[in-house]
Design an enzyme around this catalytic site. Structure first.
Site, PDB file in Angstrom:
ATOM      1  N   HIS A   1       0.836  -1.210   0.000  1.00 38.83           N
ATOM      2  CA  HIS A   1       0.000   0.000   0.000  1.00 38.83           C
ATOM      3  C   HIS A   1       0.866   1.254   0.000  1.00 38.83           C
ATOM      4  CE1 HIS A   1       0.411   1.144   4.313  1.00 38.83           C
ATOM      5  NE2 HIS A   1       0.443  -0.153   4.560  1.00 38.83           N
TER       6      HIS A   1
ATOM      7  N   GLU B   1      -5.205   1.243   2.719  1.00 39.37           N
ATOM      8  CA  GLU B   1      -4.987   0.120   3.640  1.00 39.37           C
ATOM      9  C   GLU B   1      -5.168   0.556   5.085  1.00 39.37           C
ATOM     10  OE1 GLU B   1      -2.949  -2.518   6.419  1.00 39.37           O
ATOM     11  OE2 GLU B   1      -2.468  -0.440   6.006  1.00 39.37           O
TER      12      GLU B   1
ATOM     13  N   ASP C   1      -0.642   4.396   0.709  1.00 37.31           N
ATOM     14  CA  ASP C   1      -1.186   5.399   1.631  1.00 37.31           C
ATOM     15  C   ASP C   1      -0.411   5.345   2.942  1.00 37.31           C
ATOM     16  OD1 ASP C   1      -2.511   2.789   1.861  1.00 37.31           O
ATOM     17  OD2 ASP C   1      -3.619   3.684   3.529  1.00 37.31           O
TER      18      ASP C   1
HETATM   19 ZN   LIG Z   1       1.061  -0.956   6.392  1.00 40.19          ZN
END
Ligand SMILES: [Zn+2]
Length: 383
Positions: free
Chosen positions: A65, A132, A67
């Site tokens: 991820h 996430e 983010d």
């Molecule tokens: Zn993480």
């Protein structure tokens, strides 16, 4: 957005494969009965999948991820959280550990495989997802779009330990009612804070009972499945008895237990506390499940793709990989439950650095992880 969509595939395709970027239909996904929750108010989510090789007898996903959580107090950082500067072998910055490093490992493994020219007996997919940290809309959207494989490595920071079992975590909000009165005659009112204390004692009991039979991979943790209150808000004036309280927290989901069962036990605990108190009996606390809802998950570490990873790790370090459970949630359960893709966690960095001020990751460890993931992918996919 258009620029972004054009730019990301180029960086992925630079590794020699093909890539596709797509935008998740956020409002449609939110209405999905199994939507994993979302705490950030977002209207768009861009996902990227880089593909190497063709469909064949085997397939592997490398998931990461992009983010990150907020930086918190910017002035508490010794340098800009966005500097990515390297000092004494450590790369610093928000997301360095959780988990830009893991994403870089996935991309570099794909690039190395491509460069090696090894014929593959199937497809390697590198997934870059968002969301996430607040539920997993990105990996959920990937699954919904049909991205599946025989196995997945989720490259979260695990200190290069193999994590085949992961506890879940469910965010909740509690509302407790009281009756206001002037503080000098507080006995005429009912303090929502005092009523919350009754509920909290009962929730501690619930935590103990959820932890009664800890999974063997979780035996090192003082508490495998924690129940924690993260936010409290009550009252409106210091000399007024508070007539309302709102508490927000998370409750852990034991491996092997369905989230629905934890919600049921939570509701039963609240009802039990309420029935012992006349006021709470009349005004039962309200429970709301909101934001991130992470199911627990477990896979068989002996599956061929995971055996390949453990063999690659042992070859790199000369000792077998350590297998542990993780007490926090991640996208692993979405790959397993939504994409029907057995997944484990393995990646560089320490979870203690994730979300921390002055977050860092050791550069050497990123390189080691890249070597292991490349070798593992080759072991599993190359003919
Ligand atoms: Zn993480």
């Amino acid at each position: 957005m258009t620029g972004l969509r054009r730019a990301i595939p180029q960086s992925v395709t630079a590794s020699g494969g093909t890539a596709s970027a797509f935008e998740a239909d956020v409002s449609r996904l939110k209405a999905h009965p199994r939507f994993p929750g979302m705490e950030v108010d977002r209207s768009e989510a861009v996902l990227v999948a880089g593909l190497l090789g063709q469909k064949g007898e085997r397939s592997l996903i490398l998931n990461g991820h992009v983010d990150v959580v907020p930086v918190g107090d910017r002035h508490a950082w010794h340098a800009s959280p966005w500097s990515a500067h390297i000092q004494a072998g450590r790369l610093h910055g928000r997301g360095a550990c959780d988990m830009k490093a893991g994403v870089a490992v996935g991309i570099s493994a794909a690039a190395a495989l491509k460069k090696s020219g090894l014929p593959l007996r199937g497809r390697l997919t590198v997934q870059s997802v968002v969301g996430e940290e607040d539920g997993g809309i990105g990996s959920f959207a990937m699954a919904e779009r049909g991205y599946r494989a025989d196995a997945a490595y989720v490259l979260e920071p695990t200190r290069l330990r193999v994590i085949p079992a992961q506890a879940g975590a469910l965010s909740f909000r509690l509302r407790i009612r009281g009756r206001s009165a002037h503080a000098s005659v507080r006995y005429d009112g009912v303090s929502a804070i005092e009523k919350f204390e009754l509920v909290e004692v009962r929730l501690r009991q619930l935590e103990r009972s959820l932890n009664q039979q800890a999974h063997p991979l979780f035996s090192d943790y003082p508490i495998a499945y924690a129940l924690s209150i993260g936010r409290l808000r009550a009252g409106s004036w210091s000399s007024t008895v508070p007539d309302e309280l709102e508490a927000e927290g998370r409750v852990g989901v034991p491996v092997g237990m369905a989230s629905g069962e934890v919600r049921r036990q939570f509701a039963a605990a609240i009802a039990d506390a309420a029935q012992r108190d006349p006021w709470l009996c009349e005004y039962p606390p309200q429970v709301e499940w909101y934001g991130g809802q992470f199911d627990a998950v477990e896979v068989d570490p002996k599956l061929p793709a995971f055996a390949a990873l453990q063999a690659a790790h042992a070859e790199e370090f000369g000792v077998p990989a350590e297998l542990v459970g993780a007490p926090y949630g991640s996208d692993m359960r979405l790959l397993v439950h939504e994409a029907e893709t057995p997944a484990i966690l393995y990646g560089p960095g320490d979870i203690r650095q994730a979300h921390a001020t002055d977050e860092w990751i050791a550069v050497d460890e990123i390189v080691q992880a890249a070597r292991v993931i490349t070798a593992a992918s080759a072991r599993y996919l190359a003919t």
